[in-house]
Design an enzyme around this catalytic site. Structure first.
Site, PDB file in Angstrom:
ATOM      1  N   HIS A   1      -9.973 104.556 -14.821  1.00  0.00           N
ATOM      2  CA  HIS A   1      -9.372 105.802 -14.846  1.00  0.00           C
ATOM      3  C   HIS A   1      -8.045 105.817 -15.396  1.00  0.00           C
ATOM      4  CE1 HIS A   1      -7.554 103.939 -11.150  1.00  0.00           C
ATOM      5  NE2 HIS A   1      -6.568 104.813 -11.316  1.00  0.00           N
TER       6      HIS A   1
ATOM      7  N   ASP B   1     -14.711 100.989 -12.039  1.00  0.00           N
ATOM      8  CA  ASP B   1     -13.346 101.348 -12.547  1.00  0.00           C
ATOM      9  C   ASP B   1     -12.677 100.028 -13.244  1.00  0.00           C
ATOM     10  OD1 ASP B   1     -11.096 102.847 -12.930  1.00  0.00           O
ATOM     11  OD2 ASP B   1     -10.621 102.777 -10.844  1.00  0.00           O
TER      12      ASP B   1
ATOM     13  N   GLN C   1       0.805 104.938  -6.116  1.00  0.00           N
ATOM     14  CA  GLN C   1       0.290 105.468  -7.438  1.00  0.00           C
ATOM     15  C   GLN C   1       1.424 104.878  -8.344  1.00  0.00           C
ATOM     16  OE1 GLN C   1       0.465 107.610  -4.390  1.00  0.00           O
ATOM     17  NE2 GLN C   1      -1.888 107.621  -5.214  1.00  0.00           N
ATOM     18  N   GLY C   2       0.819 104.478  -9.583  1.00  0.00           N
ATOM     19  CA  GLY C   2       1.539 103.851 -10.717  1.00  0.00           C
ATOM     20  C   GLY C   2       1.089 102.461 -10.666  1.00  0.00           C
ATOM     21  N   ASP C   3       0.407 102.066  -9.635  1.00  0.00           N
ATOM     22  CA  ASP C   3      -0.070 100.460  -9.651  1.00  0.00           C
ATOM     23  C   ASP C   3      -1.471 100.420 -10.280  1.00  0.00           C
ATOM     24  OD1 ASP C   3       2.032  99.339  -8.390  1.00  0.00           O
ATOM     25  OD2 ASP C   3       1.656  99.936  -6.338  1.00  0.00           O
ATOM     26  N   SER C   4      -2.291 101.489 -10.372  1.00  0.00           N
ATOM     27  CA  SER C   4      -3.414 101.578 -10.962  1.00  0.00           C
ATOM     28  C   SER C   4      -3.640 100.507 -11.946  1.00  0.00           C
ATOM     29  CB  SER C   4      -4.090 102.742 -11.483  1.00  0.00           C
ATOM     30  OG  SER C   4      -4.342 103.826 -10.383  1.00  0.00           O
TER      31      SER C   4
END
Length: 267
Positions: free
Chosen positions: A79, A124, A211-214
């Protein structure tokens, strides 16, 4: 239900990506002018990693994390990328815990492979080939479920609080395994057992990726004492909320596909 939960991907919104240049400062609320100031505790509920502790960690310019699968290929989340094919728009930053360090190694992407059949539910994972090799250690991946248990480590430059700004320094935390049946009680049909693995402090929350660690790795020590990647940061309900563990792409499920895709990239 599926659409609702899957909306909480742990990548950044478009607006947040645009702001990344100045939000990668110490602190979790606003950029600060003092470059020596301490950051807030982060990943959520974590501590700062030391230089060289996780040398295979990579920050990607679209606002995601990743790990060096080879010295020229980064493993991240599907993603985080927009399909497969030639791509020179991504910059990988490696070799440092401080993203503002003059010692940072920055390399452009050349090609991307997104998991075949990825549709937003499971699968993913993605690979990003870099323009040149990075002379740093790589992180091996699990090819069976033997290490899908116990306590895992997560690391990233993502928000230290739900809705917070990105971090300048790499932050780390430990999270315990949560079995599929328990995780499904939280997420129902949104969870894809077999494709995904869960981890977190179910009762109290407080520690999680955000958020931002994906795309960053979830990892632990193998029987020989070496780090091995068992998950890829994927999604969750908010960040570190009680009753909602983090959800990670289960690396062992896709190990053979990842190897095949890496071979096709020639890196």
């Amino acid at each position: 239900m599926l659409t609702y939960f899957k909306a909480f991907r742990r990548t950044l919104a478009v607006a947040a990506v645009a702001l990344a240049a100045f939000s990668l400062q110490p602190g979790s609320a606003q950029a600060q002018s003092d470059p020596t100031a301490e950051p807030s505790p982060g990943v959520v509920g974590g501590t700062r990693a030391t230089q060289g502790e996780f040398p295979w960690m990579v920050r990607l310019s679209m606002g995601c994390g990743g790990a060096l699968y080879t010295q020229q290929i980064v493993l991240t989340a599907a993603h985080c990328v927009d399909g497969s094919g030639p791509n020179t728009s991504i910059t990988a930053t490696a070799g440092v815990v401080d993203l503002q360090s003059s010692q940072a190694v920055k390399v452009k992407s050349t090609q991307v492979v997104q998991a075949p059949g990825y549709d937003g539910s499971g699968k993913d994972w993605a690979l990003i080939k870099l323009a040149k090799p990075v002379n740093l250690p790589t992180l091996k991946i699990a090819d069976n479920t033997a290490y899908n248990n116990g306590t895992f480590t997560v690391a990233g430059w993502g928000a230290a609080t739900e809705g917070g700004s990105q971090q300048r320094y790499l932050l780390k935390a430990n999270v315990p395994y949560v079995d599929d049946a328990t995780c499904q009680k939280a997420y129902g049909s949104a969870l894809t057992p077999g494709d995904e693995i869960c981890a977190g402090y179910l009762a109290q929350g407080g520690v999680d990726t955000c958020q931002g660690d994906s795309g960053g790795p979830m990892f632990r020590k193998d029987n020989a004492g070496a780090w091995i990647q068992v998950g890829i940061v994927s999604w969750g309900e908010g960040c570190a909320r009680p009753g909602y563990p983090g959800v990670y792409s289960e690396v062992s499920t896709f190990a053979a596909n990842i190897r095949t895709a890496a071979a096709s990239l020639g890196g």
